[in-house]
Each structure stands twice: as structure tokens, then as C-alpha cells.
Scaffold this active site. Structure first.
Site, PDB file in Angstrom:
ATOM      1  N   ASN A   7      12.767  80.372  24.119  1.00  0.00           N
ATOM      2  CA  ASN A   7      13.227  81.082  22.107  1.00  0.00           C
ATOM      3  C   ASN A   7      12.194  82.343  21.690  1.00  0.00           C
ATOM      4  O   ASN A   7      12.759  83.176  21.687  1.00  0.00           O
ATOM      5  CB  ASN A   7      13.549  80.279  21.158  1.00  0.00           C
ATOM      6  CG  ASN A   7      14.321  79.228  21.572  1.00  0.00           C
ATOM      7  OD1 ASN A   7      15.245  79.205  23.019  1.00  0.00           O
ATOM      8  ND2 ASN A   7      14.876  77.854  20.708  1.00  0.00           N
ATOM      9  N   THR A  31      33.797 125.626   4.928  1.00  0.00           N
ATOM     10  CA  THR A  31      33.553 124.138   4.459  1.00  0.00           C
ATOM     11  C   THR A  31      35.377 123.600   4.209  1.00  0.00           C
ATOM     12  O   THR A  31      36.301 124.851   4.319  1.00  0.00           O
ATOM     13  CB  THR A  31      33.143 124.097   2.420  1.00  0.00           C
ATOM     14  OG1 THR A  31      34.172 124.835   1.893  1.00  0.00           O
ATOM     15  CG2 THR A  31      31.936 124.292   2.374  1.00  0.00           C
ATOM     16  N   HIS A  32      35.812 122.071   4.207  1.00  0.00           N
ATOM     17  CA  HIS A  32      37.379 122.129   4.245  1.00  0.00           C
ATOM     18  C   HIS A  32      37.443 122.904   5.876  1.00  0.00           C
ATOM     19  O   HIS A  32      38.549 122.770   6.235  1.00  0.00           O
ATOM     20  CB  HIS A  32      37.570 122.580   3.472  1.00  0.00           C
ATOM     21  CG  HIS A  32      37.769 122.109   1.775  1.00  0.00           C
ATOM     22  ND1 HIS A  32      37.598 120.608   1.889  1.00  0.00           N
ATOM     23  CD2 HIS A  32      36.529 122.828   0.756  1.00  0.00           C
ATOM     24  CE1 HIS A  32      36.719 120.900   0.241  1.00  0.00           C
ATOM     25  NE2 HIS A  32      36.440 121.498  -0.029  1.00  0.00           N
ATOM     26  N   SER A  36      39.829 122.172  35.349  1.00  0.00           N
ATOM     27  CA  SER A  36      40.909 121.105  35.220  1.00  0.00           C
ATOM     28  C   SER A  36      41.219 121.076  36.908  1.00  0.00           C
ATOM     29  O   SER A  36      40.935 122.031  37.434  1.00  0.00           O
ATOM     30  CB  SER A  36      42.164 121.819  33.789  1.00  0.00           C
ATOM     31  OG  SER A  36      43.327 121.520  34.415  1.00  0.00           O
ATOM     32  N   ASN A  45      36.140 123.399  30.607  1.00  0.00           N
ATOM     33  CA  ASN A  45      36.281 122.680  29.021  1.00  0.00           C
ATOM     34  C   ASN A  45      34.644 121.612  29.357  1.00  0.00           C
ATOM     35  O   ASN A  45      34.036 121.913  29.789  1.00  0.00           O
ATOM     36  CB  ASN A  45      36.709 121.470  29.555  1.00  0.00           C
ATOM     37  CG  ASN A  45      37.893 121.614  30.241  1.00  0.00           C
ATOM     38  OD1 ASN A  45      39.350 122.835  29.172  1.00  0.00           O
ATOM     39  ND2 ASN A  45      39.142 121.276  31.274  1.00  0.00           N
ATOM     40  N   GLU A  91      32.505 116.252  24.469  1.00  0.00           N
ATOM     41  CA  GLU A  91      33.560 115.292  23.861  1.00  0.00           C
ATOM     42  C   GLU A  91      32.877 114.592  24.680  1.00  0.00           C
ATOM     43  O   GLU A  91      33.132 113.196  23.225  1.00  0.00           O
ATOM     44  CB  GLU A  91      35.054 115.990  24.798  1.00  0.00           C
ATOM     45  CG  GLU A  91      35.573 117.268  24.526  1.00  0.00           C
ATOM     46  CD  GLU A  91      36.937 118.054  25.766  1.00  0.00           C
ATOM     47  OE1 GLU A  91      37.794 117.095  25.685  1.00  0.00           O
ATOM     48  OE2 GLU A  91      36.474 117.986  26.661  1.00  0.00           O
ATOM     49  N   TYR A 121      17.105  79.067  16.902  1.00  0.00           N
ATOM     50  CA  TYR A 121      17.805  79.940  18.042  1.00  0.00           C
ATOM     51  C   TYR A 121      19.042  78.997  17.978  1.00  0.00           C
ATOM     52  O   TYR A 121      19.352  77.480  18.355  1.00  0.00           O
ATOM     53  CB  TYR A 121      17.458  79.733  19.597  1.00  0.00           C
ATOM     54  CG  TYR A 121      17.957  80.115  20.566  1.00  0.00           C
ATOM     55  CD1 TYR A 121      17.308  81.493  20.660  1.00  0.00           C
ATOM     56  CD2 TYR A 121      18.090  79.561  21.486  1.00  0.00           C
ATOM     57  CE1 TYR A 121      18.101  82.363  21.893  1.00  0.00           C
ATOM     58  CE2 TYR A 121      19.067  79.735  22.114  1.00  0.00           C
ATOM     59  CZ  TYR A 121      18.458  80.903  22.603  1.00  0.00           C
ATOM     60  OH  TYR A 121      19.504  81.858  24.256  1.00  0.00           O
ATOM     61  N   GLN A 147      21.875  85.360  23.075  1.00  0.00           N
ATOM     62  CA  GLN A 147      21.716  85.809  24.354  1.00  0.00           C
ATOM     63  C   GLN A 147      23.094  87.053  24.635  1.00  0.00           C
ATOM     64  O   GLN A 147      22.733  87.996  25.339  1.00  0.00           O
ATOM     65  CB  GLN A 147      22.052  84.664  25.664  1.00  0.00           C
ATOM     66  CG  GLN A 147      22.265  85.440  26.701  1.00  0.00           C
ATOM     67  CD  GLN A 147      21.999  84.147  27.920  1.00  0.00           C
ATOM     68  OE1 GLN A 147      21.748  82.965  28.270  1.00  0.00           O
ATOM     69  NE2 GLN A 147      23.277  83.778  28.878  1.00  0.00           N
ATOM     70  N   LYS A 204      22.217  91.325  23.874  1.00  0.00           N
ATOM     71  CA  LYS A 204      21.371  92.089  24.679  1.00  0.00           C
ATOM     72  C   LYS A 204      22.317  93.037  25.105  1.00  0.00           C
ATOM     73  O   LYS A 204      21.917  94.320  25.247  1.00  0.00           O
ATOM     74  CB  LYS A 204      21.150  91.248  26.681  1.00  0.00           C
ATOM     75  CG  LYS A 204      19.545  90.573  25.631  1.00  0.00           C
ATOM     76  CD  LYS A 204      19.170  89.039  26.551  1.00  0.00           C
ATOM     77  CE  LYS A 204      18.291  88.356  25.821  1.00  0.00           C
ATOM     78  NZ  LYS A 204      19.380  87.364  24.734  1.00  0.00           N
TER      79      LYS A 204
HETATM   80  N1  ARG Z   1      18.943  83.413  28.180  1.00  0.00           N
HETATM   81  C1  ARG Z   1      18.459  83.140  27.120  1.00  0.00           C
HETATM   82  C2  ARG Z   1      18.900  84.222  25.941  1.00  0.00           C
HETATM   83  O1  ARG Z   1      18.840  85.606  26.570  1.00  0.00           O
HETATM   84  C3  ARG Z   1      17.080  83.295  26.555  1.00  0.00           C
HETATM   85  C4  ARG Z   1      17.093  81.726  26.011  1.00  0.00           C
HETATM   86  C5  ARG Z   1      17.207  80.850  26.858  1.00  0.00           C
HETATM   87  N2  ARG Z   1      16.650  78.831  25.048  1.00  0.00           N
HETATM   88  C6  ARG Z   1      17.282  78.342  25.398  1.00  0.00           C
HETATM   89  N3  ARG Z   1      16.824  77.628  24.672  1.00  0.00           N
HETATM   90  N4  ARG Z   1      18.528  78.027  26.807  1.00  0.00           N
HETATM   91  O2  ARG Z   1      18.672  84.411  25.162  1.00  0.00           O
END
Ligand code: ARG
Length: 469
Positions: A122, A167-168, A289, A297, A302, A329, A334, A337
Site C-alpha cells: 500500500n 469575438t463570437h 484523403s 487535411n 483534429e 487502502y 489499482q 493507474k
Molecule cells: N497492484 C496494487 C495497486 O495497484 C498494489 C497494492 C496492492 N495492495 C494490496 N493490499 N492488495 O493498487
């Protein structure tokens, strides 16, 4: 402390947390819960964190100096294996943290089994993610700076060019192209300030918080803090292991970068199109195109506008992710990420294209000049000339409004009206008021600080040149 290496291993692959378990993990659960497919990009951060932790364990007497040396050596070998693509990842080992630790134990046996002393995944994952975000902030700051420099370079080359300001999305007042380009430099400067501010809150060490309550072992958190370049260590273990404010904050700062990039892209898509015709984009950043042979383009722009959507969406995902979590935690974390990695990657990819695109863009000065007297861009300039001579603003506004109507009816510019026509609407008309007419003169008459007056913009250009060099 019980030493579980003499116990019979559970059926199936052995888990770092497996002692209490009587059943092997179902492969469907392994596939569902693994994060190594995306958190392997934390490998360097994880190894940096573990090295600092191992040195601290030695300094605290929890491992010997020789053991710490062997751990550090093993971790560096693992780093090389991962970098060279020789490392095997598998869902059964869950995440990058367990992969690195298991590989270390495979090399060093019981010495490897000491690395996780006074540490939890954690506080470990929170530390790794902070190191990762810190690196990303520094790279993105440099990339935003490169984009600012590209805008500044273009502004210096085009300093004297007068363009219509809108403007606008309707013609409003003439401005220097350099002035409008420096507007982007300002916006991206605020983004860099926000990155720097966010970095301060990223740069706090969670390690040493343990699972949530700290540890009874005699650790020295300040040593890890110093080794990893953190400004301080977290003061509350319950908060530290679960705090993802820094992830949300970075996602927000990156969202605003994405919004600025998207706004710029939108403006330049318009400006580089046939209808405006102000800009010539570098062909190396355009695409064609498959059916219409004539098309060139603005796909880079874009995609810049389009990719901002996912960055903004990632912020939403993160806020919703954390809003219902109790303290400390929870495995939900998780899921932080992929959104933040995606925001980082998307912004870096976009900035990587934006800077060379800006540097390679040219203004079509002839085409801009040919249309610069359309749209009565000098009406405000004339109104202010009347005001400067004592006419009340509302009267001056109305008078010029009637003159514009006259010019519109005849399909000419204000400057094309003759003195008799001016006098018909305004008895105080003098020929010298003509000095306020025409886009170039309207720009040159500007004087207020922060305005598009050429000398003011020149001051800004040199100030930015000093700041950004
Ligand atoms: N892979 C977990 C995460 O990204 C790591 C921490 C996991 N901790 C646990 N007590 N299971 O959060």
C-alpha cells in the site's frame, strides 16, 4: 515472527500473501485482478524505491550492510533484465511489486525475503506512483516549454503582421499576429505554474506508512525521503497509503493543458482552412484523403482536439473512482493507474507534435492583407478618436454605428466614405479623424498596457525571450 517457508505451499502458484490460504487462486481471479500488464511501467520507480528502502533498512539495523548491498545488486540486475526485455511477466504474480520481489528472492533466497520488512504494497505503490508522476511532470513541463518557444519563435517572425481579431467568431478588432500568438504562451505558462504547484504535493513520501498504521520496527523515514528526493514524508499513515489527491490533481492539470491544446487546434483548423486562409501548415504534419486527391487535411490539429476528450474523461474516471472510498487502502485504487498513464501519454504525444507543427507554420501575409479592411475592424478605433475629443462614449458608439451602416449599405470600408458623408452623421467631423481608420493604424494607435500596440507587444516579446531562454 512465524517463518512460513517450512509450511506446505498451497496448491497452484505460490503467492507472497499465500500463508493463510488453503485454496489456490482461481485463474479467472488472477486474470481479473492482475495489474502487471499496465503497472510494469512503474518498474524503474519500484526499483528506485526498493533500493532506498533497503539502504534505510541497513542504516536502521534491520538488515546488514552486506545484505543491503546484495539486495541493491540484485535489484539492479532485475532492472537491466526488464529494460532489455529478458524478464518474464505473468498474471499469477499480480503486479510489478511482486514481480520484482519474487525475482529478487529467486536470486538471493532469504535475503530477498527481507526486502519487504516494514513495508506494505500500500505505501509501496503510492510511493512508486508519486515517483512516476514526478518524472512525468518534469518531462511534460519541458515539452510545454518547447511549445511556448515555438509560439514565441513564430511571434517574433511575424511581429509586424496585422490580422483580424475575432469575438463570437465575428471580425472584431485588428491585432498583431504576434500578440495573438503570445496569448498561447501565457496560457501554457499558467499550465507550467500549475504543474510546478502540483509537483509540490506529489513530492511527499508515503513509504513508512505501512499498510495503514505505520510499523513497530525502528525505521528512519527521513533517509528514504532524502534518497528519493522527496521534500518531506507523509505525516499520517492512514491518509498516506490511500491518498490519491495527487493523481486527481495531475489529471486536472493535464486536462487544462489538453483544453488549451484543443482550443488552439480549433483556432488553427479554422485559420488554415480555405475560408480563412491565414495559415500554411507544414505538410509533414498534415494527411491526405484516400478519395479526394486535392485534400491536405489538418489531422494533427483534429487529433489534438479529439484526444483532449480522453484526458478530460480520465479526470472524471479518477474522481468517481475515489469518491466512495473509506479511508486507507482499497483495491479500487489499482484502477487509478490506467487513466493517469493515459493522460500522461496522450499529453506527451500531443505536445510532441504540437511544437514542430507550430515551428513549421507560416502566415499567408498576402492573403491576410488582401482581406484586412473587411469587417470594419477600425470602427472601435474611430469611436475612441471621437471619445478622445470629448464626445460621450454612448454618443460616439451610436454615431460610428450609423457610419458603419452607411458603409455597409454601399459595400465599402469606413475609410472609403467621403467627408460629406461623415459630416452628415457627425457635425464635428474633421479630416484628421481619418488617422484612426484602417486596420494598421487602428493597431498602431493602441497604447494601453497589455494591448496589441506594437511597442507593447515588442516589450512582451523580449520579456518572454528572456524568460524562456
Ligand atoms: N497492484 C496494487 C495497486 O495497484 C498494489 C497494492 C496492492 N495492495 C494490496 N493490499 N492488495 O493498487
Amino acid at each position: 515472527m512465524p517463518h512460513d517457508s517450512h509450511d506446505a505451499p498451497p496448491a497452484g502458484p505460490q503467492k507472497a500473501w499465500g500463508g493463510v490460504f488453503r485454496e489456490a487462486t482461481d485463474p479467472r481471479m488472477e486474470a481479473f485482478s492482475e495489474s502487471v500488464s499496465f503497472d510494469r511501467r512503474l518498474a524503474d520507480d519500484d526499483i528506485d524505491g526498493s533500493i532506498a528502502h533497503a539502504r534505510m533498512l541497513a542504516a536502521s539495523g534491520l538488515v546488514t550492510a552486506d545484505e543491503a548491498d546484495r539486495i541493491v545488486g540484485g535489484l539492479e540486475e532485475i532492472r537491466r533484465e526488464i529494460a532489455e526485455g529478458r524478464f518474464t511477466f505473468t498474471a499469477s504474480k499480480e503486479d510489478i511489486h511482486l514481480h520484482v520481489e519474487t525475482a529478487l528472492t529467486a536470486r538471493l533466497g532469504d535475503i530477498g525475503r527481507k526486502l519487504h520488512t516494514a513495508r506494505s504494497r500500500n505505501d509501496q505503490v503510492a510511493t512508486d506512483l508519486r515517483l512516476h508522476c514526478r518524472r512525468a511532470i518534469d518531462r511534460i513541463d519541458a515539452a510545454v516549454l518547447a511549445l511556448q518557444r515555438a509560439f514565441l519563435g513564430l511571434a517574433e517572425r511575424e511581429h509586424g503582421l496585422v490580422i483580424p481579431g475575432y469575438t463570437h467568431l465575428r471580425r472584431a478588432q485588428p491585432v498583431l499576429a504576434s500578440h495573438q500568438l503570445l496569448a498561447w504562451v501565457e496560457k501554457f505558462e499558467r499550465d507550467r505554474q500549475r504543474l510546478a504547484d502540483c509537483r509540490k504535493r506529489v513530492n511527499v513520501l508515503p513509504l513508512g506508512s505501512g499498510a495503514m498504521a505505520g510499523t513497530s520496527l525502528p525505521i528512519r523515514r527521513e533517509l528514504v525521503q532524502e534518497a528519493l528526493g522527496f521534500d518531506s514524508f507523509a505525516a499520517n499513515s492512514v491518509d498516506a497509503a490511500s491518498d490519491r489527491d495527487f493523481v486527481c490533481e495531475l489529471a486536472f492539470v493535464l486536462s487544462l493543458v489538453a483544453v488549451h491544446l484543443s482550443q488552439w487546434a480549433e483556432e488553427w483548423i479554422l485559420w488554415s482552412g480555405e475560408e480563412f486562409g491565414f495559415l500554411l501548415l507544414p505538410e509533414a504534419f498534415c494527411t491526405g484523403s484516400s478519395i479526394m486527391p486535392q485534400k491536405i487535411n489538418p489531422d494533427a490539429l483534429e487529433l489534438t482536439r479529439g484526444k483532449s476528450a480522453r484526458v478530460i474523461g480520465n479526470l472524471q474516471a479518477l474522481l468517481v473512482l475515489v469518491k466512495g472510498l473509506p479511508t486507507a487502502y482499497n483495491r479500487d485504487l489499482q484502477e487509478d493507474k490506467e487513466p493517469i498513464f493515459d493522460s500522461i501519454d496522450t499529453i506527451e504525444a500531443t505536445l510532441g507534435v504540437a511544437a514542430p507543427l507550430v515551428a513549421g507554420t507560416r502566415f499567408d501575409a498576402a492573403r491576410i492583407a488582401a482581406g484586412i479592411e473587411r469587417g470594419h475592424l477600425d470602427a472601435t478605433s474611430l469611436m475612441e478618436a471621437f471619445i478622445a475629443d470629448g464626445l460621450p462614449q454612448r454618443t460616439a458608439h451610436e454615431t460610428v454605428g450609423r457610419l458603419v451602416r452607411l458603409a455597409m449599405a454601399r459595400g465599402v470600408a469606413l475609410a472609403d466614405l467621403d467627408d460629406r458623408e461623415f459630416q452628415g452623421e457627425f457635425a464635428g467631423w474633421k479630416a484628421s479623424y481619418r488617422e484612426a481608420l484602417g486596420s494598421s493604424r487602428a493597431v498602431e494607435r493602441m497604447r494601453s498596457a497589455g494591448s496589441t500596440a506594437p511597442n507593447r507587444v515588442a516589450e512582451q516579446l523580449s520579456a518572454w525571450k528572456r524568460r524562456l531562454s
